[in-house]
Design a protein around this motif. Structure first.
Motif, short mmCIF file in Angstrom:
data_model
loop_
_atom_site.label_atom_id
_atom_site.label_comp_id
_atom_site.label_asym_id
_atom_site.label_seq_id
_atom_site.Cartn_x
_atom_site.Cartn_y
_atom_site.Cartn_z
N UNK A 82 0.91 -1.17 0.12
CA UNK A 82 -0.08 -0.10 -0.02
C UNK A 82 0.72 1.27 -0.11
N UNK A 83 0.56 2.01 -0.86
CA UNK A 83 1.30 3.49 -1.03
C UNK A 83 0.53 4.43 -0.78
N UNK A 84 1.16 5.29 0.34
CA UNK A 84 0.56 6.40 0.91
C UNK A 84 1.44 7.86 0.38
N UNK A 85 0.61 8.54 -0.41
CA UNK A 85 1.42 9.81 -0.83
C UNK A 85 1.19 10.98 0.11
N UNK A 86 2.21 11.56 0.96
CA UNK A 86 1.48 12.53 1.80
C UNK A 86 1.78 13.98 1.32
N UNK A 87 0.74 14.74 1.56
CA UNK A 87 0.83 16.35 1.38
C UNK A 87 2.02 16.84 1.99
N UNK A 88 2.84 17.42 1.35
CA UNK A 88 4.20 18.03 2.09
C UNK A 88 3.86 19.35 2.74
N UNK A 89 2.75 19.75 2.57
CA UNK A 89 2.03 20.82 3.49
C UNK A 89 1.76 20.47 4.96
N UNK A 90 1.64 19.25 5.40
CA UNK A 90 1.33 18.82 6.56
C UNK A 90 2.47 19.35 7.67
N UNK A 91 1.80 19.45 8.77
CA UNK A 91 3.05 19.46 9.86
C UNK A 91 3.60 18.20 10.47
N UNK A 113 11.89 18.95 2.85
CA UNK A 113 10.95 18.61 3.93
C UNK A 113 11.53 18.00 5.03
N UNK A 114 13.03 18.22 5.20
CA UNK A 114 13.63 17.34 6.28
C UNK A 114 13.32 17.46 7.57
N UNK A 115 12.98 18.90 8.17
CA UNK A 115 12.58 18.88 9.71
C UNK A 115 11.54 18.30 9.96
N UNK A 116 10.04 18.39 9.08
CA UNK A 116 8.86 17.82 9.29
C UNK A 116 9.04 16.41 9.24
N UNK A 117 9.91 15.85 8.28
CA UNK A 117 9.97 14.41 8.01
C UNK A 117 10.82 13.85 9.13
N UNK A 118 11.74 14.47 9.68
CA UNK A 118 12.42 13.76 10.87
C UNK A 118 11.51 13.90 12.33
N UNK A 119 11.06 15.01 12.46
CA UNK A 119 10.15 15.18 13.53
C UNK A 119 8.76 14.04 13.62
N UNK A 120 8.44 13.92 12.37
CA UNK A 120 7.19 13.04 12.17
C UNK A 120 7.82 11.75 12.49
N UNK A 121 8.71 11.19 11.89
CA UNK A 121 9.35 10.19 12.09
C UNK A 121 9.72 9.60 13.49
N UNK A 122 10.26 10.71 14.14
CA UNK A 122 10.48 10.43 15.78
C UNK A 122 9.24 10.43 16.44
N UNK A 123 8.15 11.18 16.10
CA UNK A 123 6.99 11.16 16.91
C UNK A 123 6.37 9.79 16.57
N UNK A 124 6.19 9.21 15.48
CA UNK A 124 5.64 7.93 14.99
C UNK A 124 6.51 6.98 15.53
N UNK A 138 19.36 14.09 8.22
CA UNK A 138 19.97 13.35 9.45
C UNK A 138 18.98 12.16 9.71
N UNK A 139 20.00 11.05 9.97
CA UNK A 139 19.37 9.79 10.48
C UNK A 139 18.23 9.11 9.41
N UNK A 140 18.52 9.54 8.34
CA UNK A 140 17.67 8.93 7.06
C UNK A 140 18.71 8.28 6.18
N UNK A 141 18.42 7.14 5.50
CA UNK A 141 19.40 6.48 4.53
C UNK A 141 19.03 6.89 3.29
N UNK A 142 20.12 7.31 2.50
CA UNK A 142 19.78 7.89 1.03
C UNK A 142 18.92 6.67 0.53
#
Length: 520
Positions: A82-91, A113-124, A138-142
């Motif tokens: 299942x593929x979820x495409x996220x709106x990159x305007x989200x917090x 969208x580095x800051x949002x992505x990193x914070x979201x991954x940490x929170x989840x 940071x902390x993401x693999x290429x």
């Protein structure tokens, strides 16, 4: 190029038979062949399976329009995910909610969208091994490292599909999750080729698709991946600009696209000499949906581009209608007749079918399709009457079976017991030359319950003041009954539309109702 009569549609079939055919042109102009795109998808797909992902698992991507996004989509598609495409305007909290709710096993994000992505991954609390980036986070693999040591096609190949999150008017978005088909990913789904067939778009046939909207939007992503599956070159734009689009249409001999009315407005706002500068004679089918289009705007686009402007009305959940330009000129304002495999009915509050031209709630069904709102059985049941479901839109059918939309039920204004549909008022105000955008909604009134409020975004260089208000109301009074006229007009420099053209009116409406509650 290979004779297309001997080539089967489908990314991997075309890659094998016609490897040098161009599948994609990225926003920078770089071209990706079918062979290159298929190889990248295979590599990422093997990498995901090496992580332990199996059919039915979910992945989330938050990427700008790029070849990386398309390759990752096809990787997930061919491995049954299942593929979820996220709106990159989200917090970050909003993205974290989707990561948790979809039970994502992998997340790929752009460094934009580095800051949002990193914070979201940490929170989840997403494990480090499931985080990938295009660019450096940071902390993401290429992403380029995913499957780097893998060779060949994934071991398990079965068709996956999108898991779509609805942009609901209240509460958290709900994931729409369909059962996976188990089909061979090399076979183009009949629903995909059939959907394009509604618009007369066939496989190959020298078609070129242009994408000017973010690929997190459901319809936009579908149009690009189906185009590629059918052997059409897809041209991606990063940020949409009206003149840039015209230049790309001329350069690549574009034949079809998916657009929104806001883009029509901006194209029509170009000076006549700019519009005349570009050759758009290659256009065959320019499709629009997602938001209502004022009739005057539609007429002007048809005058410029010819009867290639086609409209559809559809739901993330499935089903819909379509109407081509020639039909629309005979049935102005209609969104068309049901697709061949779709059913449209208009029901009253009691669930009974309503007579011709009587407005009610629009329900639909797509033959052989089912869905559920992920983790929300109650919402699934509330949207249904038997095997029909509704988006909450109000409309009616004419004697020939053409659907006309009035408005969303949640947007309808009830003033003094009279039902008023804001979309009709917006459609008239939107054609005033000093109006760039407009929203109409109900605000509290002590005696009538609600009164009509208009919020207008003036065109550049025009001041929103009492003089403009008087001019707009005089203009509207020539076109609308008195009870439909706005009682007040406010002004904003820009209305908060999503890039897909939709306007979440609650952002505009809620402050007025909150002020009323405070006053009480």
């Amino acid at each position: 190029m290979t004779d297309t009569d001997t080539v089967e549609p489908g990314l991997w079939n075309i890659a094998a038979s016609d490897p040098d055919r161009i599948a994609l042109v990225d926003p920078g102009g770089a071209e990706t062949t079918y062979a290159e795109l298929a190889a990248a998808a295979d590599r990422y797909g093997r990498g995901l399976q090496a992580m332990g992902l199996r059919p039915g698992d979910s992945v989330v991507m938050m990427l700008h329009n790029s070849a990386d996004l398309v390759a990752f989509y096809f990787a997930a598609f061919e491995t049954g995910l299942y593929i979820v495409a996220v709106n990159w305007h989200l917090t970050a909290p909003e993205v974290a909610y989707i990561l948790r709710d979809s039970e994502a096993k992998a997340f790929v994000a752009s460094d934009r969208f580095a800051a949002v992505a990193r914070n979201a991954a940490d929170e989840a609390e997403l494990p480090a091994g499931g985080r990938f980036s295009v660019g450096t986070i940071d902390d993401f693999t290429p992403l380029s490292d995913l499957g780097a040591d893998e060779v060949g096609r994934p071991d398990i190949r079965t068709a996956g599909g999108p898991m779509l999150y609805t942009s609901g008017t209240t509460g958290r978005p709900k994931g729409v999750r369909r059962p996976l088909t188990g089909n061979d990913p090399d076979t183009v789904p009949v629903a995909a080729s059939g959907f394009f067939g509604i618009f007369g778009i066939r496989p190959f046939d020298d078609h070129v698709h242009i994408c000017g909207s973010p690929l997190y939007h459901t319809a936009v992503l579908n149009f690009v991946v189906i185009s590629i599956q059918l052997g059409h070159k897809a041209v991606l734009m990063d940020r949409w600009d009206p003149e840039d689009m015209l230049a790309l249409i001329e350069r690549h001999r574009v034949t079809h696209s998916h657009m929104v009315p806001t883009q029509f407005h901006r194209l029509l706002a170009l000076p006549d000499e700019v519009r005349a500068r570009y050759d758009v004679s290659s256009l065959r089918c320019m499709i629009h949906g997602a938001a209502p289009c004022p009739q005057e705007t539609k007429r002007r686009m048809l005058e410029w581009w010819g009867p290639v402007v086609t409209e559809y009305y559809a739901a993330t959940e499935g089903g819909g209608t379509a109407i081509n330009g020639e039909e629309w000129l005979r049935k102005p304002g209609s969104v068309g007749k049901p697709w061949p495999w779709s059913v449209i009915k208009v029901l009253g509050d009691d669930g009974a079918e309503l007579p011709v031209r009587e407005p009610g709630q629009v329900y639909m069904r797509m033959g052989g399709s089912s869905f559920e709102y992920h983790h929300d059985k109650k919402k699934t049941e509330e949207a249904r009457v038997g095997d029909l479901f509704t988006l909450g839109d109000i409309g009616y059918l004419d004697e020939d079976g053409y659907l006309y939309l009035c408005d969303r039920k949640s947007d309808m204004i009830i003033s003094g017991g009279v039902n008023i549909y804001p979309a009709e008022i917006e459609g008239q105000l939107a054609i005033h030359p000093k109006v760039a955008d407009v929203a109409v909604f109900g605000v509290p009134h002590a005696d009538w319950g609600e009164e009509i409020k208009a919020v207008v975004q003036p065109v550049d260089g025009v001041v929103g003041d009492d003089a403009l208000t008087a001019e707009l109301l005089a203009f509207a009074s020539e076109r609308l009954a008195k009870f439909k006229l706005p009682r007040s007009v406010d002004y904003m420099t820009e209305l908060p539309r999503d890039p897909n053209g939709k306007l979440p009116k609650r952002k505009l409406r809620d402050p007025y109702w909150a002020a009323q509650e405070r006053a009480i």
